[in-house]
Design a protein around this motif. Structure first.
Motif, PDB file in Angstrom:
ATOM      1  N   PRO A   1       0.808  -1.223   0.000  1.00 34.42           N
ATOM      2  CA  PRO A   1       0.000   0.000   0.000  1.00 34.42           C
ATOM      3  C   PRO A   1       0.844   1.277   0.000  1.00 34.42           C
ATOM      4  O   PRO A   1       0.542   2.220  -0.730  1.00 34.42           O
ATOM      5  N   MET A   2       1.941   1.308   0.783  1.00 33.42           N
ATOM      6  CA  MET A   2       2.734   2.541   0.851  1.00 33.42           C
ATOM      7  C   MET A   2       3.590   2.733  -0.394  1.00 33.42           C
ATOM      8  O   MET A   2       3.669   3.838  -0.946  1.00 33.42           O
TER       9      MET A   2
ATOM     10  N   THR B   1      -1.414   6.120   3.809  1.00 33.57           N
ATOM     11  CA  THR B   1      -1.246   6.191   2.349  1.00 33.57           C
ATOM     12  C   THR B   1      -2.109   7.255   1.657  1.00 33.57           C
ATOM     13  O   THR B   1      -1.621   7.882   0.718  1.00 33.57           O
ATOM     14  N   PRO B   2      -3.364   7.509   2.069  1.00 32.05           N
ATOM     15  CA  PRO B   2      -4.155   8.487   1.307  1.00 32.05           C
ATOM     16  C   PRO B   2      -3.557   9.899   1.345  1.00 32.05           C
ATOM     17  O   PRO B   2      -3.883  10.728   0.502  1.00 32.05           O
TER      18      PRO B   2
ATOM     19  N   ASP C   1      -0.896  17.371   3.106  1.00 33.46           N
ATOM     20  CA  ASP C   1      -0.836  16.872   4.489  1.00 33.46           C
ATOM     21  C   ASP C   1       0.190  15.756   4.678  1.00 33.46           C
ATOM     22  O   ASP C   1       0.272  15.166   5.758  1.00 33.46           O
ATOM     23  N   CYS C   2       0.960  15.463   3.638  1.00 37.80           N
ATOM     24  CA  CYS C   2       1.978  14.409   3.783  1.00 37.80           C
ATOM     25  C   CYS C   2       3.098  14.909   4.707  1.00 37.80           C
ATOM     26  O   CYS C   2       3.335  16.121   4.826  1.00 37.80           O
ATOM     27  N   ALA C   3       3.750  14.004   5.391  1.00 35.15           N
ATOM     28  CA  ALA C   3       4.906  14.371   6.237  1.00 35.15           C
ATOM     29  C   ALA C   3       5.916  13.230   6.173  1.00 35.15           C
ATOM     30  O   ALA C   3       5.576  12.075   6.459  1.00 35.15           O
ATOM     31  N   VAL C   4       7.122  13.564   5.767  1.00 39.32           N
ATOM     32  CA  VAL C   4       8.180  12.556   5.654  1.00 39.32           C
ATOM     33  C   VAL C   4       9.439  13.100   6.312  1.00 39.32           C
ATOM     34  O   VAL C   4       9.774  14.280   6.150  1.00 39.32           O
TER      35      VAL C   4
ATOM     36  N   ALA D   1       9.341  16.945  -3.357  1.00 44.62           N
ATOM     37  CA  ALA D   1       8.280  17.735  -4.005  1.00 44.62           C
ATOM     38  C   ALA D   1       7.127  16.818  -4.408  1.00 44.62           C
ATOM     39  O   ALA D   1       5.947  17.175  -4.246  1.00 44.62           O
ATOM     40  N   ALA D   2       7.443  15.634  -4.914  1.00 44.12           N
ATOM     41  CA  ALA D   2       6.386  14.729  -5.387  1.00 44.12           C
ATOM     42  C   ALA D   2       5.534  14.194  -4.233  1.00 44.12           C
ATOM     43  O   ALA D   2       4.315  14.049  -4.372  1.00 44.12           O
ATOM     44  N   LEU D   3       6.176  13.920  -3.099  1.00 40.93           N
ATOM     45  CA  LEU D   3       5.409  13.355  -1.974  1.00 40.93           C
ATOM     46  C   LEU D   3       4.563  14.430  -1.294  1.00 40.93           C
ATOM     47  O   LEU D   3       3.574  14.125  -0.622  1.00 40.93           O
ATOM     48  N   GLY D   4       4.965  15.695  -1.455  1.00 45.08           N
ATOM     49  CA  GLY D   4       4.142  16.821  -0.991  1.00 45.08           C
ATOM     50  C   GLY D   4       4.235  17.058   0.504  1.00 45.08           C
ATOM     51  O   GLY D   4       4.976  16.375   1.228  1.00 45.08           O
ATOM     52  N   GLY D   5       3.498  18.047   0.960  1.00 41.19           N
ATOM     53  CA  GLY D   5       3.416  18.343   2.397  1.00 41.19           C
ATOM     54  C   GLY D   5       4.743  18.760   2.979  1.00 41.19           C
ATOM     55  O   GLY D   5       5.482  19.548   2.397  1.00 41.19           O
TER      56      GLY D   5
END
Ligand SMILES: NC(=O)c1ccc[n+]([C@@H]2O[C@H](COP(=O)([O-])OP(=O)(O)OC[C@H]3O[C@@H](n4cnc5c(N)ncnc54)[C@H](OP(=O)(O)O)[C@@H]3O)[C@@H](O)[C@H]2O)c1
Length: 297
Positions: free
Chosen positions: A17-18, A128-129, A135-138, A155-159
């Motif tokens: 899923p991830m 995953t959503p 709202d992504c955070a890595v 940039a692609a993963l966002g947030g």
């Protein structure tokens, strides 16, 4: 972008899923994506856009890409994968977002360095959503020139991309600390919901009270952190003896209701130990002393 202005091809190894969410976000950001999964499935079967290429081997995916993202179950799996792709990795940066303990992530980084791989540790802090959204955070850790090469992925993963320096333990430590808070917190909510339920209070009726308690927790964190940093427990806001009495009532009422009181009992016991060492008027926050180790001198 590459120096020629073309977004780098991104290889995603591991399409659970991830991994699939990362591949989708990378493709949506305009990257060509080449994906690989141990169990072979087509892009549509994996929930990926049809233009995502699915490679037969991890080495084939790496060879076609400029940046590599590894997203498998754990560090036993990612370690075997790194050993396999090392000869093909060349100058590419490999970002490993597979979850592990801080010990795992440090050992994997050491292993990757030994294999000559440019390597960054990542931790995806969201479900995953949210990957690819604002709202992504890595979290990322690694050598600065390697982290810098991951700008297109960030940039692609966002947030939020939290770049944390070169200690590979830190993303995993923060991830585990947050999950510690999360799981114990939501278990406590389940416990409290069940306890209220034994008195005929249905979960929906309890919910606004639960939200209010969680908001109070959030608001109290800054003061608690300050107390722990200063190791002073003298605000006079919540006395240890008063809190211990509350905790005794929670444990007793849970027992009477036939609900496992273990989580509350653990906090009650920590509070009782603190009562044996400090005056009852000390802030309850002093229970932290058992967890913090020797005070700094
Ligand atoms: N899902 C989330 O919300 C989430 C959030 C944050 C972090 N993560 C982390 O992201 C990582 C991936 O999670 P996930 O949700 O995608 O599912 P997962 O169930 O943790 O991992 C599944 C993936 O790992 C692969 N895999 C397992 N053992 C392998 C091995 N020995 N060799 C090669 N591949 C192997 C699986 O391949 P097969 O299909 O062949 O079994 C599949 O691609 C995990 O470390 C997880 O903790 C997940």
């Amino acid at each position: 972008m590459n120096t020629n202005g073309i977004p780098p091809v991104i290889a995603v190894l591991g399409l659970g899923p991830m991994g699939a969410a990362i591949a989708r976000a990378s493709a949506a950001a305009g990257h060509q994506v080449v994906a690989w999964n141990r169990t072979r499935r087509t892009a549509p079967e994996l929930g990926l856009p049809g233009d995502v290429a699915v490679a037969d081997t991890p080495v084939e995916a790496v060879a076609a890409a400029g940046i590599v993202i590894v997203c498998v179950r754990d560090h036993a799996a990612s370690g075997a994968l790194l050993a396999e792709i090392a000869p093909a990795a060349g100058d590419r940066v490999v970002l490993n977002v597979s979850s592990g303990t801080p010990e795992d992530t440090v050992a994997s980084a050491r292993d990757a360095a030994g294999r000559g791989i440019r390597y960054v540790t990542g931790a995806v802090m969201v479900p995953t959503p949210l990957v690819g959204t604002a709202d992504c955070a890595v979290l990322y850790a690694g050598a600065s020139e390697d982290r810098g090469a991951l700008a297109p992925v960030m940039a692609a993963l966002g947030g939020t991309s939290d770049v944390l320096g070169d200690d590979h333990a830190v993303p995993a430590a923060l991830d585990l600390a947050m999950l510690d808070l999360y799981f114990v917190g939501i278990y406590t909510h389940l416990h409290a919901t069940a306890l209220a339920g034994t008195f005929g209070i249905d979960p929906g009726r309890f919910l606004p009270y639960a939200r209010s308690a969680v908001a109070t927790v959030g608001e109290s964190l800054a003061d608690l952190t300050d107390a722990v940093v200063r190791r002073r427990y003298d605000s006079g806001q919540a006395r240890l003896d008063m809190c211990l009495a509350f905790l005794d009532r929670i444990v007793q009422t849970s027992r009477d209701a036939g609900i496992d009181p273990a989580a509350a009992a653990l906090v009650r016991d920590a509070s009782a130990r603190a009562m044996a060492r400090w005056p009852g008027g000390t802030d309850w926050d002093v229970v932290a002393e058992d967890l913090l180790g020797a005070p700094r001198t």
